[in-house]
Design a protein around this motif. Sequence first.
Motif, PDB file in Angstrom:
ATOM      1  N   GLU A 321      32.310  40.677  35.677  1.00 40.27           N
ATOM      2  CA  GLU A 321      34.257  40.826  35.059  1.00 40.27           C
ATOM      3  C   GLU A 321      35.275  40.959  36.510  1.00 40.27           C
ATOM      4  O   GLU A 321      36.218  39.715  36.549  1.00 40.27           O
ATOM      5  N   LEU A 322      34.608  41.926  36.476  1.00 41.56           N
ATOM      6  CA  LEU A 322      35.509  41.981  38.558  1.00 41.56           C
ATOM      7  C   LEU A 322      35.222  40.761  39.329  1.00 41.56           C
ATOM      8  O   LEU A 322      36.661  40.239  39.510  1.00 41.56           O
ATOM      9  N   ALA A 323      33.911  39.648  39.059  1.00 42.80           N
ATOM     10  CA  ALA A 323      34.128  39.184  40.999  1.00 42.80           C
ATOM     11  C   ALA A 323      34.825  38.047  39.782  1.00 42.80           C
ATOM     12  O   ALA A 323      36.259  37.130  40.516  1.00 42.80           O
ATOM     13  N   ASP A 324      35.104  37.956  38.447  1.00 44.41           N
ATOM     14  CA  ASP A 324      35.249  36.666  38.143  1.00 44.41           C
ATOM     15  C   ASP A 324      37.113  36.621  37.794  1.00 44.41           C
ATOM     16  O   ASP A 324      37.596  35.888  37.535  1.00 44.41           O
ATOM     17  N   LEU A 325      37.115  38.162  37.549  1.00 39.81           N
ATOM     18  CA  LEU A 325      38.705  38.264  37.351  1.00 39.81           C
ATOM     19  C   LEU A 325      39.549  38.407  38.891  1.00 39.81           C
ATOM     20  O   LEU A 325      40.537  37.985  39.081  1.00 39.81           O
ATOM     21  N   ILE A 326      38.612  38.738  40.046  1.00 45.65           N
ATOM     22  CA  ILE A 326      39.430  37.716  41.642  1.00 45.65           C
ATOM     23  C   ILE A 326      39.300  36.849  42.252  1.00 45.65           C
ATOM     24  O   ILE A 326      40.504  36.135  42.432  1.00 45.65           O
ATOM     25  N   ARG A 327      38.663  36.448  41.143  1.00 48.16           N
ATOM     26  CA  ARG A 327      38.209  34.586  41.524  1.00 48.16           C
ATOM     27  C   ARG A 327      39.461  34.078  41.045  1.00 48.16           C
ATOM     28  O   ARG A 327      40.402  33.077  41.100  1.00 48.16           O
ATOM     29  N   THR A 328      39.612  34.148  39.460  1.00 47.37           N
ATOM     30  CA  THR A 328      40.947  34.281  39.597  1.00 47.37           C
ATOM     31  C   THR A 328      41.870  33.948  39.483  1.00 47.37           C
ATOM     32  O   THR A 328      42.940  33.248  39.999  1.00 47.37           O
ATOM     33  N   LYS A 329      42.637  35.254  39.600  1.00 47.04           N
ATOM     34  CA  LYS A 329      43.061  35.705  40.377  1.00 47.04           C
ATOM     35  C   LYS A 329      43.735  35.305  42.062  1.00 47.04           C
ATOM     36  O   LYS A 329      45.014  35.163  41.844  1.00 47.04           O
ATOM     37  N   SER A 330      43.390  35.644  42.782  1.00 46.72           N
ATOM     38  CA  SER A 330      43.278  34.634  43.851  1.00 46.72           C
ATOM     39  C   SER A 330      43.101  33.276  44.445  1.00 46.72           C
ATOM     40  O   SER A 330      43.540  32.548  45.378  1.00 46.72           O
ATOM     41  N   GLY A 331      42.421  33.038  43.676  1.00 44.19           N
ATOM     42  CA  GLY A 331      41.982  31.480  43.676  1.00 44.19           C
ATOM     43  C   GLY A 331      40.437  31.259  45.069  1.00 44.19           C
ATOM     44  O   GLY A 331      40.158  30.150  45.301  1.00 44.19           O
ATOM     45  N   ILE A 332      40.231  32.317  45.376  1.00 45.58           N
ATOM     46  CA  ILE A 332      39.136  31.983  45.900  1.00 45.58           C
ATOM     47  C   ILE A 332      37.404  33.267  45.823  1.00 45.58           C
ATOM     48  O   ILE A 332      37.603  33.977  44.358  1.00 45.58           O
ATOM     49  N   ASP A 333      36.871  32.159  45.804  1.00 44.33           N
ATOM     50  CA  ASP A 333      35.300  32.729  45.379  1.00 44.33           C
ATOM     51  C   ASP A 333      34.635  33.316  46.408  1.00 44.33           C
ATOM     52  O   ASP A 333      34.313  33.021  47.239  1.00 44.33           O
ATOM     53  N   PHE A 334      35.132  34.782  46.377  1.00 48.32           N
ATOM     54  CA  PHE A 334      33.942  35.675  46.757  1.00 48.32           C
ATOM     55  C   PHE A 334      33.011  35.762  46.407  1.00 48.32           C
ATOM     56  O   PHE A 334      31.918  36.916  46.959  1.00 48.32           O
ATOM     57  N   ARG A 350      49.074  55.240  48.215  1.00 52.85           N
ATOM     58  CA  ARG A 350      48.641  53.366  47.607  1.00 52.85           C
ATOM     59  C   ARG A 350      47.962  52.320  49.021  1.00 52.85           C
ATOM     60  O   ARG A 350      48.795  52.823  50.214  1.00 52.85           O
ATOM     61  N   ILE A 351      46.989  52.240  48.137  1.00 58.15           N
ATOM     62  CA  ILE A 351      46.851  50.568  49.332  1.00 58.15           C
ATOM     63  C   ILE A 351      47.515  49.722  49.316  1.00 58.15           C
ATOM     64  O   ILE A 351      47.816  48.964  48.620  1.00 58.15           O
ATOM     65  N   CYS A 352      48.353  49.602  50.950  1.00 58.54           N
ATOM     66  CA  CYS A 352      48.839  48.188  51.745  1.00 58.54           C
ATOM     67  C   CYS A 352      48.334  47.252  52.340  1.00 58.54           C
ATOM     68  O   CYS A 352      48.355  46.026  52.640  1.00 58.54           O
ATOM     69  N   LEU A 353      47.095  47.794  52.366  1.00 56.47           N
ATOM     70  CA  LEU A 353      45.773  46.563  52.865  1.00 56.47           C
ATOM     71  C   LEU A 353      44.298  47.109  52.216  1.00 56.47           C
ATOM     72  O   LEU A 353      43.810  47.830  52.340  1.00 56.47           O
ATOM     73  N   LEU A 354      43.802  45.943  51.743  1.00 57.61           N
ATOM     74  CA  LEU A 354      42.372  46.330  50.664  1.00 57.61           C
ATOM     75  C   LEU A 354      41.884  45.270  51.071  1.00 57.61           C
ATOM     76  O   LEU A 354      41.654  43.597  50.629  1.00 57.61           O
ATOM     77  N   GLU A 355      40.377  45.623  51.981  1.00 57.74           N
ATOM     78  CA  GLU A 355      39.346  44.311  52.102  1.00 57.74           C
ATOM     79  C   GLU A 355      38.548  44.258  50.398  1.00 57.74           C
ATOM     80  O   GLU A 355      37.814  45.077  50.586  1.00 57.74           O
ATOM     81  N   ILE A 371      47.739  42.951  45.874  1.00 60.91           N
ATOM     82  CA  ILE A 371      46.343  43.879  45.128  1.00 60.91           C
ATOM     83  C   ILE A 371      46.301  44.364  43.906  1.00 60.91           C
ATOM     84  O   ILE A 371      45.984  44.420  42.730  1.00 60.91           O
ATOM     85  N   ARG A 372      47.725  44.895  43.377  1.00 64.25           N
ATOM     86  CA  ARG A 372      47.119  45.083  41.345  1.00 64.25           C
ATOM     87  C   ARG A 372      47.136  44.081  41.021  1.00 64.25           C
ATOM     88  O   ARG A 372      46.809  44.311  39.978  1.00 64.25           O
ATOM     89  N   ARG A 373      48.019  42.995  41.038  1.00 60.71           N
ATOM     90  CA  ARG A 373      48.029  41.318  40.711  1.00 60.71           C
ATOM     91  C   ARG A 373      46.340  40.582  40.945  1.00 60.71           C
ATOM     92  O   ARG A 373      45.884  40.497  39.493  1.00 60.71           O
ATOM     93  N   THR A 374      45.167  41.034  41.752  1.00 59.63           N
ATOM     94  CA  THR A 374      44.312  41.281  42.161  1.00 59.63           C
ATOM     95  C   THR A 374      43.233  41.483  41.661  1.00 59.63           C
ATOM     96  O   THR A 374      42.394  40.596  41.145  1.00 59.63           O
TER      97      THR A 374
END
Length: 445
Positions: A321-334, A350-355, A371-374
Amino acid sequence: MALDPLITVGVVSAPSLAFEFTGRYAVADTSQFVSGQARAFRSGPKIVFECGSWCIESPQEILLTAADAHGPSFTIRDVTIGVGFHWERKEDQRFLGALKLVPTGDTVTAINVVSVEDYLASVISSEMSASSSANLLEAHAIASRSWLLAQLERLHAANGRPSPHHAHTEDDARRIRWYDREDHDLFDVCADDHCQRYQGITRAYSASVQRAVEKTRGMVVMYNGVVCDARFSKCCGGLTEPFELVWEPVHHPYLVCVADRAAATEVETVSDERRAQAWIRSTPEAFCNSRDRRTLAQVLVNYDQETPDFFRWQVSYGQEELADLIRTKSGIDFGAIRDLIPLERGPSGRICLLEIVGDRKTMAIGKELEIRRTLSPSHLYSSAFVVDKVGMHEGVPGRFLFTGAGWGHGVGMCQIGAAVMGELGYSADQILHHYFKATEIHCAY
């Protein structure tokens, strides 16, 4: 500054829009008056506006102004509110002032031309309940007016020049983006949470809201003689965040980390990872740490109350679920997500830079809203969160549990904290000086 200046508010864009005019409206550059049902739509490069049997086509804007003296208004059908948030929906909205229709791409954009004070009466009614304390309503009226006038002054000072700070930078290792008023170029502000909630006179005005706006007419928060960019969010989670960690890297001395509690002279910040972990997993004393329904109802309008946990909250995602969400929201396949590592935190946690560490790609993202949107189908409540990984298999977690603090960016006035302060008897001035340090309140017009 002009007495009660006019502003332009972008309400909605769509290929076709439906309206109802209560009272007569004059169509600029024609001798025509319209009332009743109408619609506007795109036809090639032109806007077509129809009302009854009358029709006009224009490749440019169409302006309709109230022609009657006794408060005519217009309704726009199916306006989307809460764009991109978990409570997004459509509703009909009614407005005072003039209506400007502008061609934008393949759509028609409806813009409301309205006075600042009428705009504020709507913002206060849209952002909170008519049952709010007078102290909260007055504080919010001054804060909202300050934010608006600061944006107008900033726009005037820029005079069409681009900002020296790029809101979106990206390379192979990181993506940094923030979202602010500069996203708009056809109007001064939008009508949604991106700027300030503005829903015309759809929300029932109350006598208390009118009194608060009238009592504070023209009053703003100032720092060193300049109107403050007075930001606010729903719930800071106990600590507010400095401006420059959320938007462009410009320090505002009145938008710093504030402890949301009484007699907080020294602020113990939690930018250190160990302290952030402990802070977010705890429930510290704070004005905004309240579950009093009557107080919360002042700030949480009906759809906001669909979010019961905001001071501290939890969200859980399975690996796929998280991998699909990040791929959809970021446009990047992690690929499979192995870890989420906070590289930088602000003093509120609050996180201002997340790896994001995946088995195909590793990349750092920021700032907080990116970060919140991704990491959510809409938006995470805030970027002040910690992550527990469970069900590890060959270095890949089976599930991620997010525990978070607060609701929103956390900069400036905490609306729930301010509501509690109002209930405790703090005056509007005391509320504003608590959140906006070293400021003064003056009358701008």
